[in-house]
Design a protein around this motif. Structure first.
Motif, mmCIF file in Angstrom:
data_model
loop_
_atom_site.group_PDB
_atom_site.id
_atom_site.type_symbol
_atom_site.label_atom_id
_atom_site.label_comp_id
_atom_site.label_asym_id
_atom_site.label_seq_id
_atom_site.Cartn_x
_atom_site.Cartn_y
_atom_site.Cartn_z
ATOM 1 N N LEU A 45 37.653 110.944 28.874
ATOM 2 C CA LEU A 45 36.214 111.107 28.708
ATOM 3 C C LEU A 45 35.766 112.304 29.545
ATOM 4 C CD1 LEU A 45 34.879 107.427 28.880
ATOM 5 C CD2 LEU A 45 34.780 108.936 26.887
ATOM 6 N N ALA A 46 34.854 113.088 28.995
ATOM 7 C CA ALA A 46 34.402 114.293 29.690
ATOM 8 C C ALA A 46 32.905 114.490 29.456
ATOM 9 C CB ALA A 46 35.180 115.519 29.175
ATOM 10 N N ASP A 47 32.325 115.387 30.245
ATOM 11 C CA ASP A 47 30.901 115.692 30.091
ATOM 12 C C ASP A 47 30.586 116.023 28.632
ATOM 13 O OD1 ASP A 47 30.824 115.379 32.778
ATOM 14 O OD2 ASP A 47 30.066 117.383 33.244
ATOM 15 N N GLY A 48 29.499 115.455 28.144
ATOM 16 C CA GLY A 48 29.077 115.700 26.773
ATOM 17 C C GLY A 48 29.578 114.677 25.767
ATOM 18 N N ASP A 49 30.546 113.857 26.140
ATOM 19 C CA ASP A 49 31.046 112.825 25.226
ATOM 20 C C ASP A 49 30.027 111.699 25.078
ATOM 21 O OD1 ASP A 49 33.403 114.188 24.901
ATOM 22 O OD2 ASP A 49 34.587 112.888 26.221
ATOM 23 N N ARG A 50 29.945 111.147 23.885
ATOM 24 C CA ARG A 50 29.096 109.958 23.666
ATOM 25 C C ARG A 50 29.903 108.721 24.020
ATOM 26 N NH1 ARG A 50 26.186 109.139 18.491
ATOM 27 N NH2 ARG A 50 28.270 108.907 17.634
ATOM 28 N N ARG A 53 29.766 108.747 34.724
ATOM 29 C CA ARG A 53 28.315 108.604 34.762
ATOM 30 C C ARG A 53 27.763 108.893 33.368
ATOM 31 N NH1 ARG A 53 24.942 112.208 38.883
ATOM 32 N NH2 ARG A 53 25.479 113.835 37.367
ATOM 33 N N VAL A 54 26.842 108.043 32.943
ATOM 34 C CA VAL A 54 26.298 108.140 31.587
ATOM 35 C C VAL A 54 24.779 108.236 31.645
ATOM 36 C CG1 VAL A 54 26.061 106.950 29.368
ATOM 37 C CG2 VAL A 54 28.233 106.843 30.610
ATOM 38 N N ARG A 55 24.230 109.238 30.955
ATOM 39 C CA ARG A 55 22.787 109.336 30.744
ATOM 40 C C ARG A 55 22.458 108.424 29.566
ATOM 41 N NH1 ARG A 55 19.887 111.794 34.916
ATOM 42 N NH2 ARG A 55 21.462 113.060 36.000
ATOM 43 N N VAL A 56 21.783 107.343 29.844
ATOM 44 C CA VAL A 56 21.608 106.266 28.879
ATOM 45 C C VAL A 56 20.542 106.610 27.842
ATOM 46 C CG1 VAL A 56 20.922 103.844 28.616
ATOM 47 C CG2 VAL A 56 22.378 104.533 30.541
ATOM 48 N N ALA A 57 20.884 106.391 26.569
ATOM 49 C CA ALA A 57 19.933 106.557 25.475
ATOM 50 C C ALA A 57 19.413 105.212 24.976
ATOM 51 C CB ALA A 57 20.580 107.312 24.322
ATOM 52 N N ALA A 58 20.199 104.144 25.174
ATOM 53 C CA ALA A 58 19.781 102.812 24.738
ATOM 54 C C ALA A 58 20.508 101.762 25.566
ATOM 55 C CB ALA A 58 20.064 102.605 23.254
ATOM 56 N N SER A 59 19.783 100.678 25.892
ATOM 57 C CA SER A 59 20.338 99.545 26.648
ATOM 58 C C SER A 59 20.115 98.269 25.851
ATOM 59 C CB SER A 59 19.637 99.406 28.011
ATOM 60 O OG SER A 59 19.698 100.590 28.770
ATOM 61 N N VAL A 97 25.281 109.567 26.905
ATOM 62 C CA VAL A 97 26.121 110.764 27.000
ATOM 63 C C VAL A 97 26.696 110.881 28.410
ATOM 64 C CG1 VAL A 97 26.173 113.277 26.821
ATOM 65 C CG2 VAL A 97 24.762 111.947 25.241
ATOM 66 N N VAL A 98 27.994 111.096 28.497
ATOM 67 C CA VAL A 98 28.657 111.296 29.789
ATOM 68 C C VAL A 98 28.192 112.614 30.395
ATOM 69 C CG1 VAL A 98 30.880 111.632 30.952
ATOM 70 C CG2 VAL A 98 30.690 109.981 29.061
ATOM 71 N N ASP A 99 27.773 112.557 31.672
ATOM 72 C CA ASP A 99 27.384 113.814 32.329
ATOM 73 C C ASP A 99 27.987 113.932 33.720
ATOM 74 O OD1 ASP A 99 25.794 112.232 34.009
ATOM 75 O OD2 ASP A 99 24.118 113.628 33.954
ATOM 76 N N GLY A 100 29.033 113.185 33.971
ATOM 77 C CA GLY A 100 29.748 113.306 35.241
ATOM 78 C C GLY A 100 30.941 112.373 35.256
ATOM 79 N N VAL A 101 32.040 112.821 35.830
ATOM 80 C CA VAL A 101 33.235 111.975 35.922
ATOM 81 C C VAL A 101 33.785 112.055 37.340
ATOM 82 C CG1 VAL A 101 33.824 112.248 33.485
ATOM 83 C CG2 VAL A 101 34.796 113.824 35.165
ATOM 84 N N GLY A 102 34.318 110.936 37.820
ATOM 85 C CA GLY A 102 34.930 110.905 39.128
ATOM 86 C C GLY A 102 36.386 111.310 39.076
ATOM 87 N N PRO A 124 22.708 107.889 40.571
ATOM 88 C CA PRO A 124 23.973 107.563 41.222
ATOM 89 C C PRO A 124 25.014 108.658 40.990
ATOM 90 C CG PRO A 124 23.811 106.392 39.151
ATOM 91 C CD PRO A 124 22.497 107.119 39.328
ATOM 92 N N GLU A 125 25.991 108.723 41.871
ATOM 93 C CA GLU A 125 27.102 109.667 41.731
ATOM 94 C C GLU A 125 28.369 108.895 41.378
ATOM 95 O OE1 GLU A 125 27.048 112.933 41.789
ATOM 96 O OE2 GLU A 125 24.891 112.982 42.203
ATOM 97 N N PRO A 126 29.146 109.385 40.412
ATOM 98 C CA PRO A 126 30.369 108.670 40.025
ATOM 99 C C PRO A 126 31.425 108.711 41.124
ATOM 100 C CG PRO A 126 30.246 110.790 38.905
ATOM 101 C CD PRO A 126 28.934 110.613 39.616
ATOM 102 N N LYS A 127 32.020 107.560 41.383
ATOM 103 C CA LYS A 127 33.121 107.473 42.334
ATOM 104 C C LYS A 127 34.439 107.711 41.597
ATOM 105 C CE LYS A 127 30.561 103.948 44.924
ATOM 106 N NZ LYS A 127 30.542 102.518 45.339
#
Length: 341
Positions: free
Chosen positions: A79-84, A31-37, A68-73, A23-26
């Motif tokens: 919050l910025a890319d690379g933030d947990r 947008r978060v690359r998920v490590a755990a749910s 980890v955040v890898d995209g912001v609308g 998905p693309e952030p609106k």
């Protein structure tokens, strides 16, 4: 991205991993690359067709993730890319990429790993709403916590310990020693003991100030009768409607029929209260939830609270994770991990 889907009503074996475009952030989303749910019992009820709030099947469920955040609308700040980040998701959390409103995301404290962070939002917010926001728990209170070794149960134990309240918990015998180590004053074997009688014995007939009950059925009635004067019963689940891994409509109907009706005059005369909590119906109060989650995360950051994660299962073993929870094997939270190469 990878996702765990519920394609149809059934046992844990129906869960399947599928792939879909990222998905693309609106505007206003991260947008978060998920490590755990995180896995919650509501997810299991959804799989069994017993959760009315679940999206129409086939669907992807899941209320909480960390990664980890890898995209912001547009319009996102803080919050910025690379933030947990740890996030609340209104379904869709069984994914290795999610987009959420910025208000639903918070920075992960440095002393937490992703599995621990993903174990926090739903369980601790639910327990906090009941005990702190609505229950006014205070030092010296006695609190009955059903399923004390589960995710919400252990969150409640830590919150009660923080505020100086005493916990009486129900759990299977194999979990009693660990609960004692965590500060539970007394544990009741719900399989062989009548918890209402045990509460009366343990409190000298006085009862408890707060009861947290996600069992449902007749348990609601017995928890109410276990309350002291001015006691509060919180109902927040119906696990008794799903006694096995597959849907049994007669068992669910029987549980519904055994639920009590609480009448206003009765409540007045007894000086007791019955309150309900369903976190999934509070999305319109997202700012308040975010503030509470921030307060809870601060207590993790300073070491007051500690996440209790029992096991992490890869997406490919989601069925085993659901079965593990329904077999009542877990002590604490169970999470899913994408298992990317």
């Amino acid at each position: 991205m990878k996702q765990v889907w519920i394609p149809k009503i059934g046992g844990p074996e129906v869960l399947e991993v599928r792939e879909a475009p990222d998905p693309e952030p609106k505007a206003g989303e991260v947008r978060v690359r998920v490590a755990a749910s995180g896995i919650n019992f509501a997810d299991i009820l959804a799989r069994m067709g017993l959760y009315p709030d679940a999206p129409k099947l086939p669907a992807v469920v899941g209320y909480e993730v960390a990664g980890v955040v890898d995209g912001v609308g547009d319009g996102v700040d803080g919050l910025a890319d690379g933030d947990r980040a740890v996030c609340l998701t209104r379904f869709g959390g069984y994914s290795d990429v999610v987009c959420v409103p910025q208000s639903a995301a918070r920075a992960v404290p440095e002393n937490l790993d992703f599995e621990g962070a993903a174990s926090i939002p739903v369980n601790y917010l639910t327990a906090w709403l009941m005990l702190v926001r609505m229950g006014n728990v205070k030092a010296g209170d006695r609190v009955l916590v059903h399923a004390c070794a589960g995710g919400v149960g252990l969150a409640a134990v830590q919150i009660c310990r923080h505020f100086g309240a005493e916990v009486i918990g129900t759990a299977s015998p194999g979990k009693h020693d660990r609960l004692r180590e965590m500060g539970v004053s007394a544990s009741i074997d719900y399989r062989s003991q009548d918890f209402e009688e045990e509460v009366k014995r343990l409190t000298g007939g006085d009862g408890v100030d707060i009861a947290l009950d996600a069992v449902g059925g007749e348990s609601f009635k017995k928890s109410y009768k276990s309350l002291a004067d001015m006691g509060r019963l919180f109902v927040f689940g119906v696990s008794s409607l799903a006694p096995g891994t597959k849907r049994h409509l007669m068992a669910a109907l029987s549980g519904l029929l055994r639920m009590p009706s609480f009448k206003p005059i009765q409540l007045m005369n007894h000086n007791k209260g019955v309150l309900g909590v369903n976190l999934g119906h509070l999305w319109k109060r997202s700012d308040e939830l975010a503030a509470m989650l921030g307060e809870i995360l601060d207590l993790f950051a300073d070491g007051t609270f500690t996440p209790v994660v029992d096991r992490a299962f890869p997406f490919a073993e989601a069925a085993a994770a659901h079965r593990y929870i329904q077999d009542r094997k877990n002590f604490g939270k169970v999470v899913l991990t994408p298992g990317r190469a």
